[in-house]
Design a protein around this motif. Structure first.
Motif, PDB file in Angstrom:
ATOM      1  N   ASP A 261      14.606 -13.758 -21.447  1.00  0.00           N
ATOM      2  CA  ASP A 261      13.952 -15.028 -21.751  1.00  0.00           C
ATOM      3  C   ASP A 261      12.564 -15.073 -21.129  1.00  0.00           C
ATOM      4  O   ASP A 261      12.221 -14.289 -20.246  1.00  0.00           O
ATOM      5  N   PHE A 262      11.777 -16.040 -21.579  1.00  0.00           N
ATOM      6  CA  PHE A 262      10.457 -16.265 -21.007  1.00  0.00           C
ATOM      7  C   PHE A 262      10.591 -17.298 -19.897  1.00  0.00           C
ATOM      8  O   PHE A 262      10.661 -18.494 -20.150  1.00  0.00           O
ATOM      9  N   ASN A 263      10.680 -16.814 -18.655  1.00  0.00           N
ATOM     10  CA  ASN A 263      10.810 -17.690 -17.491  1.00  0.00           C
ATOM     11  C   ASN A 263       9.491 -17.674 -16.724  1.00  0.00           C
ATOM     12  O   ASN A 263       9.186 -16.706 -16.018  1.00  0.00           O
ATOM     13  N   ALA A 264       8.701 -18.714 -16.864  1.00  0.00           N
ATOM     14  CA  ALA A 264       7.386 -18.784 -16.223  1.00  0.00           C
ATOM     15  C   ALA A 264       7.431 -19.757 -15.055  1.00  0.00           C
ATOM     16  O   ALA A 264       8.136 -20.776 -15.104  1.00  0.00           O
ATOM     17  N   GLY A 265       6.693 -19.433 -13.998  1.00  0.00           N
ATOM     18  CA  GLY A 265       6.690 -20.320 -12.844  1.00  0.00           C
ATOM     19  C   GLY A 265       5.603 -19.952 -11.859  1.00  0.00           C
ATOM     20  O   GLY A 265       4.655 -19.227 -12.178  1.00  0.00           O
ATOM     21  N   LEU A 266       5.750 -20.452 -10.642  1.00  0.00           N
ATOM     22  CA  LEU A 266       4.802 -20.189  -9.563  1.00  0.00           C
ATOM     23  C   LEU A 266       5.517 -19.462  -8.430  1.00  0.00           C
ATOM     24  O   LEU A 266       6.667 -19.769  -8.113  1.00  0.00           O
ATOM     25  N   PHE A 267       4.811 -18.526  -7.820  1.00  0.00           N
ATOM     26  CA  PHE A 267       5.377 -17.726  -6.730  1.00  0.00           C
ATOM     27  C   PHE A 267       4.420 -17.757  -5.541  1.00  0.00           C
ATOM     28  O   PHE A 267       3.206 -17.744  -5.702  1.00  0.00           O
ATOM     29  N   GLY A 268       4.986 -17.787  -4.342  1.00  0.00           N
ATOM     30  CA  GLY A 268       4.185 -17.699  -3.132  1.00  0.00           C
ATOM     31  C   GLY A 268       4.959 -16.958  -2.064  1.00  0.00           C
ATOM     32  O   GLY A 268       6.174 -17.148  -1.915  1.00  0.00           O
ATOM     33  N   GLY A 269       4.277 -16.080  -1.321  1.00  0.00           N
ATOM     34  CA  GLY A 269       4.982 -15.316  -0.297  1.00  0.00           C
ATOM     35  C   GLY A 269       4.036 -14.499   0.543  1.00  0.00           C
ATOM     36  O   GLY A 269       2.805 -14.615   0.455  1.00  0.00           O
ATOM     37  N   LYS A 270       4.616 -13.651   1.373  1.00  0.00           N
ATOM     38  CA  LYS A 270       3.844 -12.773   2.249  1.00  0.00           C
ATOM     39  C   LYS A 270       3.939 -11.353   1.739  1.00  0.00           C
ATOM     40  O   LYS A 270       5.012 -10.889   1.342  1.00  0.00           O
ATOM     41  N   SER A 271       2.809 -10.665   1.787  1.00  0.00           N
ATOM     42  CA  SER A 271       2.740  -9.304   1.268  1.00  0.00           C
ATOM     43  C   SER A 271       2.366  -8.337   2.382  1.00  0.00           C
ATOM     44  O   SER A 271       1.472  -8.610   3.197  1.00  0.00           O
ATOM     45  N   TRP A 272       3.074  -7.202   2.410  1.00  0.00           N
ATOM     46  CA  TRP A 272       2.771  -6.105   3.331  1.00  0.00           C
ATOM     47  C   TRP A 272       2.390  -4.900   2.479  1.00  0.00           C
ATOM     48  O   TRP A 272       3.140  -4.518   1.578  1.00  0.00           O
ATOM     49  N   GLY A 273       1.239  -4.312   2.775  1.00  0.00           N
ATOM     50  CA  GLY A 273       0.824  -3.189   1.955  1.00  0.00           C
ATOM     51  C   GLY A 273      -0.152  -2.288   2.671  1.00  0.00           C
ATOM     52  O   GLY A 273      -0.220  -2.254   3.906  1.00  0.00           O
ATOM     53  N   ARG A 274      -0.920  -1.545   1.893  1.00  0.00           N
ATOM     54  CA  ARG A 274      -1.898  -0.603   2.419  1.00  0.00           C
ATOM     55  C   ARG A 274      -3.273  -0.914   1.828  1.00  0.00           C
ATOM     56  O   ARG A 274      -3.402  -1.148   0.617  1.00  0.00           O
ATOM     57  N   TYR A 275      -4.262  -0.938   2.705  1.00  0.00           N
ATOM     58  CA  TYR A 275      -5.654  -1.063   2.262  1.00  0.00           C
ATOM     59  C   TYR A 275      -6.175   0.360   2.117  1.00  0.00           C
ATOM     60  O   TYR A 275      -6.343   1.075   3.094  1.00  0.00           O
ATOM     61  N   ARG A 276      -6.439   0.774   0.880  1.00  0.00           N
ATOM     62  CA  ARG A 276      -6.754   2.173   0.599  1.00  0.00           C
ATOM     63  C   ARG A 276      -8.070   2.259  -0.167  1.00  0.00           C
ATOM     64  O   ARG A 276      -8.188   1.745  -1.282  1.00  0.00           O
ATOM     65  N   VAL A 277      -9.061   2.892   0.450  1.00  0.00           N
ATOM     66  CA  VAL A 277     -10.360   3.066  -0.197  1.00  0.00           C
ATOM     67  C   VAL A 277     -10.848   4.500   0.004  1.00  0.00           C
ATOM     68  O   VAL A 277     -10.445   5.192   0.941  1.00  0.00           O
ATOM     69  N   LYS A 278     -11.738   4.913  -0.887  1.00  0.00           N
ATOM     70  CA  LYS A 278     -12.351   6.236  -0.797  1.00  0.00           C
ATOM     71  C   LYS A 278     -13.835   6.103  -1.109  1.00  0.00           C
ATOM     72  O   LYS A 278     -14.222   5.445  -2.081  1.00  0.00           O
ATOM     73  N   TYR A 279     -14.663   6.732  -0.254  1.00  0.00           N
ATOM     74  CA  TYR A 279     -16.110   6.711  -0.479  1.00  0.00           C
ATOM     75  C   TYR A 279     -16.532   8.071  -1.014  1.00  0.00           C
ATOM     76  O   TYR A 279     -16.267   9.111  -0.403  1.00  0.00           O
ATOM     77  N   GLU A 280     -17.176   8.039  -2.176  1.00  0.00           N
ATOM     78  CA  GLU A 280     -17.584   9.292  -2.803  1.00  0.00           C
ATOM     79  C   GLU A 280     -18.778   9.046  -3.712  1.00  0.00           C
ATOM     80  O   GLU A 280     -18.797   8.095  -4.494  1.00  0.00           O
ATOM     81  N   SER A 281     -19.790   9.886  -3.582  1.00  0.00           N
ATOM     82  CA  SER A 281     -20.983   9.828  -4.439  1.00  0.00           C
ATOM     83  C   SER A 281     -21.602   8.440  -4.460  1.00  0.00           C
ATOM     84  O   SER A 281     -21.880   7.870  -5.524  1.00  0.00           O
ATOM     85  N   ASP A 282     -21.801   7.887  -3.274  1.00  0.00           N
ATOM     86  CA  ASP A 282     -22.449   6.584  -3.105  1.00  0.00           C
ATOM     87  C   ASP A 282     -21.682   5.454  -3.807  1.00  0.00           C
ATOM     88  O   ASP A 282     -22.260   4.473  -4.253  1.00  0.00           O
ATOM     89  N   GLU A 283     -20.367   5.604  -3.897  1.00  0.00           N
ATOM     90  CA  GLU A 283     -19.526   4.572  -4.518  1.00  0.00           C
ATOM     91  C   GLU A 283     -18.250   4.408  -3.705  1.00  0.00           C
ATOM     92  O   GLU A 283     -17.599   5.385  -3.342  1.00  0.00           O
ATOM     93  N   LEU A 284     -17.919   3.150  -3.430  1.00  0.00           N
ATOM     94  CA  LEU A 284     -16.673   2.847  -2.721  1.00  0.00           C
ATOM     95  C   LEU A 284     -15.603   2.484  -3.744  1.00  0.00           C
ATOM     96  O   LEU A 284     -15.740   1.507  -4.472  1.00  0.00           O
ATOM     97  N   LYS A 285     -14.548   3.280  -3.791  1.00  0.00           N
ATOM     98  CA  LYS A 285     -13.481   3.070  -4.763  1.00  0.00           C
ATOM     99  C   LYS A 285     -12.248   2.523  -4.065  1.00  0.00           C
ATOM    100  O   LYS A 285     -11.788   3.106  -3.081  1.00  0.00           O
ATOM    101  N   LYS A 286     -11.726   1.422  -4.549  1.00  0.00           N
ATOM    102  CA  LYS A 286     -10.487   0.874  -4.015  1.00  0.00           C
ATOM    103  C   LYS A 286      -9.321   1.481  -4.782  1.00  0.00           C
ATOM    104  O   LYS A 286      -9.217   1.329  -6.002  1.00  0.00           O
TER     105      LYS A 286
END
Length: 382
Positions: A261-286
């Motif tokens: 079914d199509f169940n739409a709503g609102l969600f709120g919570g806490k997220s744990w993750g990794r901040y991952r970036v790479k710098y290459e050729s004068d560009e910062l890529k997330k």
């Protein structure tokens, strides 16, 4: 018997599932919003601290050329006006002088943001520490440090006894961790408070956020950064697949029900993750996200009440009776994002609106939901 047992219903549900999986672009959030986002800096990662010493006297010899730049705006455009002057005779001029210190032993939570002009630079803002209380009557030695033109520190201190309780958002370092007092972070801190007990130093309170300095991480070409990240997330959510448990109601055995079914709503919570970036050729890529989110949700869906879904009611609906009403589902959910794949498991209970909802076999009953999505709009790099 439930409608889910009809061959026609099963066929329609299977078509719905296949279409949803094929065209899903991320079931978790239609648009994800983050707040209180923070990143943890571990010890060993080099942090740059830029401080400026004021009015440093420098001798300029005769015929030295001075270049003066001034940024001006006009009609939405930005201009840099450059003026060149030649020193007519030996002159002493007071300049501000920047000093950059490499700190190798800083650790803690920070806000992080890429620099608008230098893509290899990540500006960080150390978060305030836990509020520390110093009781009235305690002896303290307040140390203040100001960087000099030579790059060392001019230190002043004042020892006194508190006449009232005082509170500081500083980091506490116990006396036994004395080796810490020899670190780059300690020696370059703007404010240090030595807290005494029985005429001896008991612990230190250190200001880990110098409002007059700039903190940043400088990335080399092709370097990669992978840091722990936490945030509060919220946004609209869609839960496509729902499983209602079988049970007995009013002496009638109700079978389990699986629906798409199509169940739409609102969600709120806490997220744990990794901040991952790479710098290459004068560009910062997330890089694509890796995260786990736990929170609560409130969803709304349309539910049809008919003969097959009201079998446990004292007066079930007849074959000719059918009515569609909204139902509300509060619950909790766990979601994970691995590269461009999204997975989620949810649990809640459903409450139908209106008096007719009391006849519904699954009214106020628990259910579990799940979903799988793939962000086709993203490559490996976001």
């Amino acid at each position: 018997m439930n409608t889910s047992s009809h061959p026609e219903s099963i066929k329609v549900s299977k078509i719905y599932i296949v279409l949803y999986v094929l065209f899903s672009t991320g079931f978790l959030f239609c648009q994800e919003y983050k707040t209180n986002n923070k990143v943890y800096i571990p010890k060993g990662l080099v942090i740059k601290k830029k401080q400026t010493a004021k009015k440093c006297i420098e001798k300029l010899t005769k015929n030295t050329i001075l270049k003066q730049e001034e940024v001006k705006n006009s009609d939405g455009k930005t201009y840099t006006v450059i003026k060149l002057d030649t020193v007519q005779k030996d002159t002493m001029i007071a300049f501000d002088r920047a000093h950059i210190l490499s700190i190798k032993d800083f650790s803690g939570w920070v806000n992080i943001k890429s620099d608008a002009n230098d893509k290899s630079k990540l500006n960080i803002n150390p978060l305030l520490g836990i509020k520390q209380k110093i009781d009235s009557g305690t002896i303290v030695n307040r140390i203040s440090q100001i960087i000099t033109c030579k790059g060392d520190y001019e230190r002043t201190s004042k020892k006194d006894t508190l006449e009232q309780d005082e509170y500081y958002n500083y980091k506490r370092i116990n006396k036994e961790d004395f080796i810490f007092s020899k670190s780059d972070w300690y020696t370059s801190s703007k404010n240090i408070i030595e807290v005494y007990k029985d005429q001896n130093i008991d612990h230190y309170l250190i200001n880990n956020f110098d409002q007059n300095a700039d903190f940043y991480i400088k990335l080399d070409n092709r370097s990669y950064l992978n840091l722990k990240e936490e945030s509060i997330v919220f946004g609209p959510i869609i839960i496509p697949f729902k499983y209602r448990f079988g049970h007995t109601k009013n002496g009638v055995d109700i079978s389990a029900d699986f629906s798409a079914d199509f169940n739409a709503g609102l969600f709120g919570g806490k997220s744990w993750g990794r901040y991952r970036v790479k710098y290459e050729s004068d560009e910062l890529k997330k890089l694509s996200n890796l995260s786990l989110t736990v929170g609560i949700f409130l969803s709304l869906s349309a539910t049809t009440f008919d003969e097959d879904s009201t079998t446990s009611a004292k007066v079930p609906l007849t074959e000719d009776e059918s009515e569609t009403r909204a139902s509300l589902s509060p619950g909790i959910g766990i979601m994970t994002s691995i590269y461009n794949f999204n997975f989620g498991l949810f649990g809640g209970f459903e409450v139908g609106f209106g008096s007719i909802a009391e006849k519904w076999d699954y009214n106020k009953r628990p259910w579990i939901g799940f979903g799988v999505g793939y962000n086709i709009s993203n490559t490996f790099f976001k």
